[in-house]
Scaffold this motif. Structure first.
Motif, mmCIF file in Angstrom:
data_model
loop_
_atom_site.group_PDB
_atom_site.id
_atom_site.type_symbol
_atom_site.label_atom_id
_atom_site.label_comp_id
_atom_site.label_asym_id
_atom_site.label_seq_id
_atom_site.Cartn_x
_atom_site.Cartn_y
_atom_site.Cartn_z
ATOM 1 N N LEU A 54 12.950 24.703 -59.109
ATOM 2 C CA LEU A 54 13.380 23.810 -60.116
ATOM 3 C C LEU A 54 14.548 24.424 -61.034
ATOM 4 O O LEU A 54 15.980 24.143 -61.490
ATOM 5 N N LEU A 55 14.691 25.560 -61.482
ATOM 6 C CA LEU A 55 15.890 26.728 -62.466
ATOM 7 C C LEU A 55 16.832 26.008 -61.818
ATOM 8 O O LEU A 55 18.105 26.093 -62.274
ATOM 9 N N ASP A 56 16.939 26.416 -60.960
ATOM 10 C CA ASP A 56 18.136 26.822 -58.947
ATOM 11 C C ASP A 56 18.281 24.887 -59.677
ATOM 12 O O ASP A 56 20.286 24.976 -58.718
ATOM 13 N N LEU A 57 17.741 23.662 -59.167
ATOM 14 C CA LEU A 57 17.983 22.921 -58.890
ATOM 15 C C LEU A 57 19.034 22.567 -60.460
ATOM 16 O O LEU A 57 19.757 21.971 -59.933
ATOM 17 N N LEU A 58 18.140 22.588 -60.924
ATOM 18 C CA LEU A 58 18.960 22.227 -61.993
ATOM 19 C C LEU A 58 20.318 22.941 -62.811
ATOM 20 O O LEU A 58 21.106 22.336 -63.136
ATOM 21 N N ALA A 59 20.224 24.510 -62.471
ATOM 22 C CA ALA A 59 21.544 24.727 -62.323
ATOM 23 C C ALA A 59 22.909 24.009 -61.081
ATOM 24 O O ALA A 59 23.711 24.320 -61.929
ATOM 25 N N LYS A 60 22.153 23.940 -60.527
ATOM 26 C CA LYS A 60 23.427 22.806 -58.932
ATOM 27 C C LYS A 60 23.388 21.576 -60.680
ATOM 28 O O LYS A 60 24.867 20.685 -59.656
ATOM 29 N N GLU A 61 22.997 20.978 -60.870
ATOM 30 C CA GLU A 61 23.534 20.605 -61.498
ATOM 31 C C GLU A 61 23.943 20.191 -63.267
ATOM 32 O O GLU A 61 24.275 19.719 -63.869
ATOM 33 N N ARG A 62 24.294 22.007 -63.452
ATOM 34 C CA ARG A 62 25.270 22.300 -64.044
ATOM 35 C C ARG A 62 24.369 21.812 -65.103
ATOM 36 O O ARG A 62 24.475 22.367 -66.447
ATOM 37 N N ILE A 63 22.825 22.691 -65.417
ATOM 38 C CA ILE A 63 22.013 22.341 -66.724
ATOM 39 C C ILE A 63 21.432 24.047 -66.489
ATOM 40 O O ILE A 63 20.548 24.427 -65.508
ATOM 41 N N ARG A 64 21.903 24.279 -67.418
ATOM 42 C CA ARG A 64 20.996 26.276 -67.665
ATOM 43 C C ARG A 64 19.814 26.193 -68.519
ATOM 44 O O ARG A 64 20.004 26.105 -69.792
ATOM 45 N N VAL A 65 18.915 26.325 -68.314
ATOM 46 C CA VAL A 65 17.791 26.275 -69.027
ATOM 47 C C VAL A 65 16.828 27.815 -69.072
ATOM 48 O O VAL A 65 17.379 28.077 -68.232
ATOM 49 N N THR A 66 15.876 28.109 -69.966
ATOM 50 C CA THR A 66 15.457 29.743 -69.505
ATOM 51 C C THR A 66 13.927 28.879 -69.253
ATOM 52 O O THR A 66 13.703 27.580 -69.097
ATOM 53 N N GLN A 67 13.572 29.497 -68.413
ATOM 54 C CA GLN A 67 11.705 29.317 -67.578
ATOM 55 C C GLN A 67 10.969 28.836 -68.645
ATOM 56 O O GLN A 67 10.080 28.129 -69.093
ATOM 57 N N ALA A 68 11.251 29.595 -70.655
ATOM 58 C CA ALA A 68 10.452 29.459 -71.106
ATOM 59 C C ALA A 68 11.032 27.818 -71.642
ATOM 60 O O ALA A 68 9.806 26.835 -71.635
ATOM 61 N N THR A 69 11.718 27.391 -72.131
ATOM 62 C CA THR A 69 11.897 25.812 -72.003
ATOM 63 C C THR A 69 11.908 25.202 -71.219
ATOM 64 O O THR A 69 11.107 24.025 -71.271
#
Length: 177
Positions: free
Chosen positions: A30-45
């Motif tokens: 999910l974090l990788d997919l969000l990064a592709k959407e230019r959304i950077r969040v921590t695992q905690a968030t």
């Protein structure tokens, strides 16, 4: 030019879209997919977001465990997905049909619950209530409801997806405009 940061609501909408359109096995996926959407969040968030959305893991058709949204019993995955940001620019409503004081609102997969929630929170006196599945909303109206006006208002609130549907049938309202 300053980079615009995504709001939490936009991030949650993108998460809903990703989870309902792809088989996602881990938070790292999910974090990788969000990064592709230019959304950077921590695992905690991300973990807090998943908890807020009431996301669970369930066995998919091939036996792998994947993230699912509440009330999502059939997984509607697409083989050639478009970016979540592009999908969010379109309305979730695909069609609205009434017969008498009962209606059905067809939505894109995964959208019905959020749209029904918005409808219920709008506190319109003409709406008795809604029941939502994954891509369908059942709506019950009071007797004095102007169905044409209500249909127009609902489509306007969720505009850009569907052009106002002229073919609402003869039971769509009184015809008074």
């Amino acid at each position: 030019m300053q980079k615009k940061r995504k709001s939490k609501q936009e991030r949650l909408a993108i998460l809903r879209m990703l989870i309902s359109s792809k088989e996602i096995h881990s938070q790292q996926d999910l974090l990788d997919l969000l990064a592709k959407e230019r959304i950077r969040v921590t695992q905690a968030t991300l973990s807090r977001d998943l908890k807020q959305l009431k996301v669970a893991k369930a066995a998919s058709m091939n036996g792998d465990y994947v993230y699912v949204l509440p009330n999502e019993t059939m997984y509607k995955r697409v083989t050639d997905p478009v970016k979540a940001n592009q999908m969010l620019r379109q309305s979730g409503i695909l069609g609205i049909n009434f017969t008498g004081l009962l209606g059905v609102i067809k939505t894109r997969p995964g959208y019905a619950s959020a749209i029904a929630y918005d409808i219920d929170r709008s506190n319109r006196p003409q709406i008795i209530g809604t029941i939502a599945g994954d891509d369908t909303i059942f709506i019950a109206l009071r007797e004095d409801t102007d169905i044409n006006l209500l249909t127009h208002q609902l489509l306007e609130e969720h505009e850009d997806g569907m052009a106002l549907k002229e073919d609402k049938g003869s039971d769509a309202g009184t015809g008074d405009e």
